[in-house]
Write a protein that holds these residues in place. Structure first.
Motif, PDB file in Angstrom:
ATOM      1  N   GLY A  21      12.093   6.540  -4.414  1.00 43.21           N
ATOM      2  CA  GLY A  21      11.701   7.543  -5.418  1.00 43.21           C
ATOM      3  C   GLY A  21      10.201   7.750  -5.444  1.00 43.21           C
ATOM      4  N   ARG A  22       9.781   8.988  -5.737  1.00 37.45           N
ATOM      5  CA  ARG A  22       8.352   9.315  -5.740  1.00 37.45           C
ATOM      6  C   ARG A  22       7.590   8.377  -6.678  1.00 37.45           C
ATOM      7  N   GLY A  23       6.425   7.996  -6.219  1.00 37.48           N
ATOM      8  CA  GLY A  23       5.603   7.082  -7.013  1.00 37.48           C
ATOM      9  C   GLY A  23       6.132   5.656  -7.007  1.00 37.48           C
ATOM     10  N   GLY A  24       7.080   5.374  -6.083  1.00 32.94           N
ATOM     11  CA  GLY A  24       7.824   4.112  -6.140  1.00 32.94           C
ATOM     12  C   GLY A  24       7.096   2.876  -5.637  1.00 32.94           C
ATOM     13  N   SER A  25       5.890   3.029  -5.120  1.00 31.73           N
ATOM     14  CA  SER A  25       5.194   1.829  -4.621  1.00 31.73           C
ATOM     15  C   SER A  25       4.958   0.813  -5.731  1.00 31.73           C
ATOM     16  N   ASP A  26       4.699   1.297  -6.946  1.00 30.70           N
ATOM     17  CA  ASP A  26       4.541   0.376  -8.085  1.00 30.70           C
ATOM     18  C   ASP A  26       5.801  -0.476  -8.233  1.00 30.70           C
ATOM     19  N   GLY A  64       4.671   0.022   0.224  1.00 35.14           N
ATOM     20  CA  GLY A  64       5.429   0.338  -0.969  1.00 35.14           C
ATOM     21  C   GLY A  64       6.361   1.494  -0.644  1.00 35.14           C
ATOM     22  N   PHE A  65       7.262   1.816  -1.583  1.00 33.44           N
ATOM     23  CA  PHE A  65       8.049   3.052  -1.511  1.00 33.44           C
ATOM     24  C   PHE A  65       9.161   3.030  -0.454  1.00 33.44           C
ATOM     25  N   VAL A  66       8.930   2.321   0.659  1.00 37.68           N
ATOM     26  CA  VAL A  66       9.846   2.395   1.803  1.00 37.68           C
ATOM     27  C   VAL A  66      10.780   1.187   1.809  1.00 37.68           C
ATOM     28  N   VAL A 101       0.836  -1.203   0.000  1.00 41.30           N
ATOM     29  CA  VAL A 101       0.000   0.000   0.000  1.00 41.30           C
ATOM     30  C   VAL A 101       0.866   1.247   0.000  1.00 41.30           C
ATOM     31  N   SER A 102       0.292   2.303  -0.588  1.00 37.06           N
ATOM     32  CA  SER A 102       0.910   3.630  -0.539  1.00 37.06           C
ATOM     33  C   SER A 102       0.408   4.346   0.703  1.00 37.06           C
ATOM     34  N   ALA A 103       0.981   5.505   0.946  1.00 35.97           N
ATOM     35  CA  ALA A 103       0.439   6.398   1.966  1.00 35.97           C
ATOM     36  C   ALA A 103      -0.914   6.914   1.466  1.00 35.97           C
ATOM     37  N   CYS A 104      -1.794   7.320   2.401  1.00 33.22           N
ATOM     38  CA  CYS A 104      -3.074   7.918   1.989  1.00 33.22           C
ATOM     39  C   CYS A 104      -2.769   9.128   1.097  1.00 33.22           C
ATOM     40  N   GLY A 140       4.303   7.826   6.137  1.00 41.23           N
ATOM     41  CA  GLY A 140       3.030   7.778   5.409  1.00 41.23           C
ATOM     42  C   GLY A 140       2.578   6.346   5.165  1.00 41.23           C
ATOM     43  N   GLU A 141       3.466   5.553   4.590  1.00 43.99           N
ATOM     44  CA  GLU A 141       3.131   4.164   4.290  1.00 43.99           C
ATOM     45  C   GLU A 141       3.034   3.337   5.571  1.00 43.99           C
ATOM     46  N   ARG A 142       3.867   3.691   6.555  1.00 51.00           N
ATOM     47  CA  ARG A 142       3.802   2.916   7.810  1.00 51.00           C
ATOM     48  C   ARG A 142       2.445   3.114   8.484  1.00 51.00           C
ATOM     49  N   VAL A 202      -0.534  12.419   1.752  1.00 51.91           N
ATOM     50  CA  VAL A 202       0.243  12.374   3.001  1.00 51.91           C
ATOM     51  C   VAL A 202       1.752  12.470   2.719  1.00 51.91           C
ATOM     52  N   THR A 203       2.229  11.830   1.664  1.00 53.48           N
ATOM     53  CA  THR A 203       3.675  11.938   1.378  1.00 53.48           C
ATOM     54  C   THR A 203       4.048  13.400   1.138  1.00 53.48           C
ATOM     55  N   ASN A 204       3.202  14.107   0.389  1.00 49.88           N
ATOM     56  CA  ASN A 204       3.487  15.538   0.169  1.00 49.88           C
ATOM     57  C   ASN A 204       3.494  16.302   1.487  1.00 49.88           C
TER      58      ASN A 204
END
Ligand code: ADP
Ligand code: ASP
Ligand code: MG
Length: 463
Positions: free
Chosen positions: A205-210, A191-193, A36-39, A125-127, A42-44
Motif C-alpha cells: 500500500g502507498r506510503g507503506g514503508s513506515d 520498505g513497501f515491497v 528505505v523508500s524509493a527516491c 523504486g525501493e530496489r 520515483v514510485t509515482n
C-alpha cells in the motif's frame, strides 16, 4: 537493535543520502536495521510507466524509464568513487531499466494492467534506492548488507495492498536479518515491497514503508522504531495548510493512530499498530534536522496536560444518507444496512444514526449505483460527493468538556454536514465540504494552538 526508516524525501538526492548515512552511522552501536523508500517521486513515475504502457503510450513510458535510469546513475556517480562497485551498480541499473522496458512492452501489447504487474513495476523504486544506499554506506566506511525484502516480507496475494503474513515474516526476519545484525552489519532493505511467497513481488500500500519498518521492529522486539522524514516530527496540523504548525514532543500510540487514520500523511495508518502490541517507542524525526529529537510516540504515562494534540483531515469522501420510517418498526434495520455496506466494501469513517436515519461518510464506492439499488428496497438513500472529515485528536478531549464549545465556535461560519466522536473518545470529527477544509483547519488551529495562554498549551508537550 533498532529499526530506522527513511522516506522518499530523505533519500531524494546524493546530499540527502549522505545525511542519512551519517545518521545511521551515529546509531551503529544500537544495531540498526534500515528500511528505505524509493527516491522521492520515483514510485509515482513507476506507476505512471504502468498506466502509460497499458494506454499504449510507449514513448512516454520509455521517457520515464530513462529519467529513472539517469537519476539513479547520477546518484551512483555522486556517491560511489571506487570503479568496481560503480560499474556493478550501473550494470544493475541498466538491467533494471531493460526489465522495466520489457514489462512496459508486454503490458502495452496486452493492453491490460493487472495489480500484479503494477506491483512488480513499483518494486523497482525501493530496489534501486536501497542498493545504492547500501553501497554508499560501504564507501563511507560502514559494514552494510543489502537484504531483499522479497525474501522476508512475505504477504498474501492481494497485490497493491498486500497483507504481510506475520508468522512467516517473523520467521524469515529472524533467519535472515538477525544473524547479520549480530555479526555487526548494518542491514539495508526496502520498505513497501514484499513477495507472495512464490517469488512474485507485492506491495503493501502507498506510503507503506513506515508499516514495513514497524512490522519488523515489532516482530524482532526492537528497542525503538525511528521514522525519518522531512518535517521535525508530528505537527499540530498539516504544514502545507499551517506553515506555523507546532511540533509535538510526545503523543500516545492512540493519538498517532487516529491522526494517521484521519489523513495525517506523516505516518501510514497501520504503522503504529505493530508497535502498540509490544509497546515499542516510535520516534518521528527529520533527516534534515537530526539534532532535533522529533516526536516520541509511546503508550503514554497519563502525565499529559494538553487538551488537543493535532488536527487532521481526510479528503475525497462521500456522504450517504439513508432514511426509513420502517426503522421504528424493524430492529434489524441497521443490520440490513450494514450487510449491504459490507457487500459493497463501504469503509465507514464516521456514522451517525437517529431513530429514522443513518448518515455515513465513506471512501469512494466503486459500484455506488448497485449499492443504492439494494438499499432503496428498504430505505430512501441519497449521496453527495466532494466531502471531507476534519478531525481534532487528543487523549484529553474526553476529559475536557469545554473543548467542544471552543471547536464549534471556531467553526461557526462553516457548513458542517455531520459530527462524529470516535468510540475511543479521543477525536472529534466533522464532515465538511472539501472546499472548506483549509478554512476549517486554519480556524481550528488558531483556536486550539495559536494562543500560548490557551488551556493545555503551557506544559512540555509542544515546542
Ligand atoms: P516520507 O516520504 O518521509 O514518508 P511523507 O510525505 O509520507 O514523507 O510524510 C511527511 C509529510 O507529511 C510532511 O512533509 C507533511 O507535509 C505531511 N503532513 C501532513 N500532516 C502532518 C502532520 N500533522 N505532521 C507532520 N507532517 C504532516
Ligand atoms: N515508495 C512508496 C510510496 O511512495 C512507499 C513509501 O514511500 O512509503 O508509496
Ligand atoms: Mg510516508
Amino acid at each position: 537493535m533498532i529499526v530506522m526508516k527513511f522516506g522518499g524525501t530523505s533519500v531524494e538526492d546524493s546530499d540527502s543520502i549522505r545525511r542519512v548515512i551519517e545518521i545511521v552511522k551515529s546509531e551503529t552501536p544500537r544495531q540498526p536495521i534500515v528500511f528505505v523508500s524509493a527516491c522521492a517521486g520515483v514510485t509515482n513515475q513507476l506507476l505512471g510507466i504502468a498506466t502509460l504502457s497499458a494506454d499504449g503510450k510507449k514513448d512516454e513510458a520509455n521517457d520515464l524509464i530513462t529519467a529513472i535510469r539517469t537519476r539513479h546513475e547520477k546518484l551512483v556517480d555522486d556517491l560511489i568513487r571506487s570503479d568496481l562497485p560503480k560499474n556493478y551498480l550501473k550494470g544493475k541499473i541498466s538491467v533494471y531499466a531493460h526489465e522495466l522496458k520489457n514489462l512496459s512492452q508486454a503490458i502495452s501489447v496486452l493492453g491490460e494492467l493487472t495489480h500484479r504487474s503494477v506491483d512488480t513495476i513499483a518494486s523497482y523504486g525501493e530496489r534501486l534506492s536501497s542498493m545504492i544506499i547500501a553501497q554508499a554506506m560501504e564507501e563511507m566506511s560502514m559494514r552494510s548488507m543489502l537484504v531483499d525484502a522479497r525474501e522476508f516480507m512475505i504477504t498474501d496475494d492481494n497485490f497493491t495492498k498486500a497483507a504481510p503474513i506475520l508468522p512467516v515474516v517473523e520467521e524469515m526476519s529472524k533467519k535472515l536479518l538477525v544473524p547479520l545484525v549480530l555479526n555487526g552489519y548494518v542491514v539495508v532493505t526496502q520498505g513497501f515491497v514484499g513477495s507472495n511467497g512464490k517469488g512474485i513481488a507485492t506491495t503493501i500500500g502507498r506510503g507503506g514503508s513506515d508499516y514495513s519498518a514497524s512490522i519488523v521492529g515489532s516482530l524482532l522486539d526492537a528497542a525503538e522504531i525511528q521514522i525519518w522524514t522531512d518535517v521535525d516530527g508530528v505537527l499540530t496540523a498539516d504544514p502545507s495548510i499551517i506553515p506555523a504548525a507546532r511540533r509535538i514532543k510526545r503523543m500516545t500510540f492512540n493519538e498517532a493512530s487516529e491522526l494517521a487514520y484521519f489523513g495525517a500523511r506523516v505516518l501510514h495508518p497501520k504503522s503504529i499498530l505493530p508497535a502498540i502490541d509490544k509497546s515499542i517507542p516510535v520516534y518521528v524525526r527529520n533527516s534534515r534536522n537530526p539534532s532535533y529529537r522529533g516526536t516520541l510516540i509511546t503508550k503514554g504515562d497519563g502525565n499529559d496536560e494538553s487538551v488537543a494534540k493535532s488536527i487532521a483531515y481526510k479528503e475525497h469522501l462521500t456522504l450517504l444518507k439513508l432514511e426509513s420510517s420502517r426503522m421504528f418498526l424493524a430492529p434489524d434495520f441497521l443490520e440490513a444496512v450494514f450487510a449491504v455496506f459490507n457487500k459493497y466494501h463501504v469503509i465507514a469513517h464516521a456514522v451517525a444514526t437517529s431513530d429514522v436515519s443513518v448518515t455515513v461518510a465513506t471512501e469512494h464506492i466503486s459500484d455506488l449505483d448497485g449499492l443504492k439499488g439494494e438499499i432503496s428496497e428498504f430505505a430512501e438513500i441519497s449521496s453527495s460527493g466532494g466531502k471531507a472529515i476534519v478531525c481534532v485528536v487528543g487523549e484529553n478531549i474526553r476529559h475536557s468538556p469545554g473543548i467542544v464549545g471552543r471547536i464549534f465556535s471556531a467553526l461557526k461560519d462553516i457548513r458542517i454536514n455531520m459530527i462524529s466522536q470516535g468510540a475511543s473518545e479521543i477525536n472529534i470529527g466533522f464532515v465538511v465540504d472539501e472546499n472548506d477544509i483549509e478554512q476549517a483547519v486554519r480556524q481550528l488551529h488558531t483556536e486550539l494552538f495559536a494562543n500560548p495562554s490557551s488551556p493545555g498549551l503551557s506544559g512540555d508537550i509542544f515546542d
